[in-house]
Design a protein around this motif. Structure first.
Motif, PDB file in Angstrom:
ATOM      1  N   VAL A   1      35.682  50.752  46.377  1.00  0.00           N
ATOM      2  CA  VAL A   1      37.091  50.375  46.313  1.00  0.00           C
ATOM      3  C   VAL A   1      37.929  51.582  46.709  1.00  0.00           C
ATOM      4  N   ALA A   2      38.872  51.369  47.639  1.00  0.00           N
ATOM      5  CA  ALA A   2      39.758  52.451  48.084  1.00  0.00           C
ATOM      6  C   ALA A   2      41.191  51.946  48.086  1.00  0.00           C
ATOM      7  N   TYR A   3      42.114  52.811  47.701  1.00  0.00           N
ATOM      8  CA  TYR A   3      43.527  52.461  47.810  1.00  0.00           C
ATOM      9  C   TYR A   3      44.366  53.722  47.852  1.00  0.00           C
ATOM     10  N   GLY A   4      45.647  53.538  48.197  1.00  0.00           N
ATOM     11  CA  GLY A   4      46.568  54.663  48.270  1.00  0.00           C
ATOM     12  C   GLY A   4      47.008  54.958  49.683  1.00  0.00           C
ATOM     13  N   THR A   5      47.896  55.978  49.795  1.00  0.00           N
ATOM     14  CA  THR A   5      48.419  56.420  51.087  1.00  0.00           C
ATOM     15  C   THR A   5      48.266  57.929  51.205  1.00  0.00           C
ATOM     16  N   PRO A   6      47.246  58.408  51.907  1.00  0.00           N
ATOM     17  CA  PRO A   6      46.190  57.629  52.566  1.00  0.00           C
ATOM     18  C   PRO A   6      45.187  57.087  51.547  1.00  0.00           C
ATOM     19  N   ALA A   7      44.463  56.060  51.936  1.00  0.00           N
ATOM     20  CA  ALA A   7      43.505  55.435  51.020  1.00  0.00           C
ATOM     21  C   ALA A   7      42.352  56.378  50.715  1.00  0.00           C
ATOM     22  N   ARG A   8      41.979  56.418  49.434  1.00  0.00           N
ATOM     23  CA  ARG A   8      40.836  57.227  48.986  1.00  0.00           C
ATOM     24  C   ARG A   8      39.935  56.365  48.107  1.00  0.00           C
ATOM     25  N   VAL A   9      38.640  56.651  48.164  1.00  0.00           N
ATOM     26  CA  VAL A   9      37.679  55.907  47.354  1.00  0.00           C
ATOM     27  C   VAL A   9      37.873  56.271  45.882  1.00  0.00           C
ATOM     28  N   VAL A  10      37.957  55.244  45.036  1.00  0.00           N
ATOM     29  CA  VAL A  10      38.206  55.487  43.610  1.00  0.00           C
ATOM     30  C   VAL A  10      37.070  54.999  42.710  1.00  0.00           C
ATOM     31  N   ARG A  11      36.291  54.005  43.173  1.00  0.00           N
ATOM     32  CA  ARG A  11      35.208  53.490  42.337  1.00  0.00           C
ATOM     33  C   ARG A  11      34.348  52.522  43.158  1.00  0.00           C
ATOM     34  N   PRO A  12      33.204  52.128  42.617  1.00  0.00           N
ATOM     35  CA  PRO A  12      32.398  51.100  43.289  1.00  0.00           C
ATOM     36  C   PRO A  12      33.050  49.723  43.169  1.00  0.00           C
ATOM     37  N   THR A  13      32.694  48.844  44.075  1.00  0.00           N
ATOM     38  CA  THR A  13      33.102  47.443  43.953  1.00  0.00           C
ATOM     39  C   THR A  13      32.432  46.848  42.709  1.00  0.00           C
ATOM     40  N   PRO A  14      33.190  46.213  41.810  1.00  0.00           N
ATOM     41  CA  PRO A  14      32.583  45.618  40.616  1.00  0.00           C
ATOM     42  C   PRO A  14      31.454  44.651  40.967  1.00  0.00           C
ATOM     43  N   PRO A  15      30.322  44.750  40.294  1.00  0.00           N
ATOM     44  CA  PRO A  15      29.176  43.900  40.643  1.00  0.00           C
ATOM     45  C   PRO A  15      29.485  42.407  40.596  1.00  0.00           C
ATOM     46  N   GLU A  16      30.345  42.007  39.647  1.00  0.00           N
ATOM     47  CA  GLU A  16      30.643  40.579  39.519  1.00  0.00           C
ATOM     48  C   GLU A  16      31.481  40.047  40.685  1.00  0.00           C
ATOM     49  N   GLN A  17      32.031  40.956  41.516  1.00  0.00           N
ATOM     50  CA  GLN A  17      32.819  40.527  42.658  1.00  0.00           C
ATOM     51  C   GLN A  17      32.028  40.476  43.961  1.00  0.00           C
ATOM     52  N   LEU A  18      30.774  40.881  43.937  1.00  0.00           N
ATOM     53  CA  LEU A  18      29.961  40.853  45.147  1.00  0.00           C
ATOM     54  C   LEU A  18      29.654  39.418  45.558  1.00  0.00           C
ATOM     55  N   LEU A  19      29.440  39.227  46.845  1.00  0.00           N
ATOM     56  CA  LEU A  19      29.131  37.885  47.343  1.00  0.00           C
ATOM     57  C   LEU A  19      27.893  37.299  46.687  1.00  0.00           C
ATOM     58  N   SER A  20      26.904  38.136  46.449  1.00  0.00           N
ATOM     59  CA  SER A  20      25.675  37.647  45.835  1.00  0.00           C
ATOM     60  C   SER A  20      25.935  37.060  44.456  1.00  0.00           C
ATOM     61  N   ALA A  21      26.880  37.625  43.719  1.00  0.00           N
ATOM     62  CA  ALA A  21      27.228  37.108  42.400  1.00  0.00           C
ATOM     63  C   ALA A  21      27.943  35.764  42.511  1.00  0.00           C
ATOM     64  N   GLN A  22      28.755  35.590  43.545  1.00  0.00           N
ATOM     65  CA  GLN A  22      29.477  34.327  43.705  1.00  0.00           C
ATOM     66  C   GLN A  22      28.518  33.192  44.021  1.00  0.00           C
ATOM     67  N   LYS A  23      27.509  33.484  44.806  1.00  0.00           N
ATOM     68  CA  LYS A  23      26.566  32.431  45.187  1.00  0.00           C
ATOM     69  C   LYS A  23      25.714  31.966  44.012  1.00  0.00           C
ATOM     70  N   LYS A  24      25.516  32.861  43.034  1.00  0.00           N
ATOM     71  CA  LYS A  24      24.722  32.493  41.864  1.00  0.00           C
ATOM     72  C   LYS A  24      25.523  31.671  40.869  1.00  0.00           C
ATOM     73  N   SER A  25      26.843  31.871  40.852  1.00  0.00           N
ATOM     74  CA  SER A  25      27.680  31.201  39.847  1.00  0.00           C
ATOM     75  C   SER A  25      27.969  29.755  40.235  1.00  0.00           C
TER      76      SER A  25
END
Length: 283
Positions: A259-283
């Motif tokens: 996950v990146a945000y800001g001006t300029p954008a900087r990486v702040v953390r990993p993408t939450p696991p529950e938001q990954l596409l693989s998690a959506q397909k299982k739900s």
């Protein structure tokens, strides 16, 4: 006015001021509104419906069950897939034109626009020649898709969005309202681009001849998401499943699943696991 060489079904009722040119072929079950003009060699499949003042260009093909709104223009040799729905005042297969001072020069004859089955094109949308839409692509009202683009199955292009020339967009990617995708960009599958996102391809802002050596669109990898109003600078790559926050200015690559945000954008953390596409397909 009906040319005698046109092939029309016996049960077809032609309304007032309809013009059917030579070698046109219309199948059973079609309905035409008044003031339509079918140019030489046009083909209408079974059950096609045309609103009023529709123009079908020379050699254009409308497959079975296509419905066109009033004042739609279908340019020559365009092919519209079966069951597609096109809104009022849409323009399909338009040839590009450029200003005399434009740096975008003609590149030779373009192939016709091809639309797969089940596509939807909104009112006042414009789709250029040389572009291919796979099946079930949805193009909303007032959207524009330039030449030599390819949109895969179930892509959504939101209201007023612009896709410039030589862009590829992967399956099930969604562009929301007023998104601007610059020329020479690549968007892979299952991407979400929020409203008013802007991508760019010229760091020189139209100055110096050197810019032509460095002009490059963005690359968005599968499953990434771009927040509303973000700006992506030329050549930026957004990794798979990465997230860019709303209003960010992205000046460098965003790694996969970050996950990146800001001006300029900087990486702040990993993408939450529950938001990954693989998690959506299982739900």
């Amino acid at each position: 006015m009906i040319d005698p060489s046109a092939q029309l079904p016996a049960d077809l009722e032609l309304p007032a001021f309809t013009v059917v040119d030579a070698e046109v072929r219309i199948e059973l079950g079609c309905r035409l509104g008044p003031f339509c003009h079918l140019h030489r060699g046009a083909r209408l499949g079974a059950g096609v419906e045309l609103g009023s003042h529709v123009v079908i260009g020379e050699g254009a093909i409308l497959e079975d069950g296509v419905r066109l709104g009033s004042h739609t223009v279908v340019h020559p040799r365009t092919r519209v897939g079966s069951g597609s729905l096109v809104g009022d005042h849409a323009i399909l297969g338009k040839l590009p034109t450029t200003a005399s001072t434009s740096t975008l020069k003609p590149t030779g004859e373009l192939p016709p626009l091809k639309m797969g089955p089940g596509c939807t094109v909104g009112a006042l949308a414009v789709i250029y020649a040389g572009t291919i839409l796979a099946e079930e692509v949805f193009v909303a009202d007032l959207a524009s898709i330039r030449e030599r683009c390819r949109l895969e199955r179930r892509v959504i292009v939101g209201r007023g969005a612009t896709v410039e020339n030589d862009v590829t967009i992967g399956e099930s990617t969604k562009l929301q309202a007023e998104v601007y995708i610059t020329a020479l960009s690549t968007l892979e599958a299952h991407i979400f681009v929020a409203p008013a996102v802007v991508t760019t391809n010229d760091n020189y802002l139209a100055r110096t001849e050197e810019r032509f050596q460095h002009r490059k669109g963005c690359v968005l990898r599968s499953g990434c998401r771009i927040g509303g109003g973000a700006v992506l600078l030329p050549g930026v790559e957004i990794g798979e499943e990465a997230v860019v926050g709303a209003g960010s200015v992205v000046t460098r690559a965003v790694p996969t699943m970050k996950v990146a945000y800001g001006t300029p954008a900087r990486v702040v953390r990993p993408t939450p696991p529950e938001q990954l596409l693989s998690a959506q397909k299982k739900s």
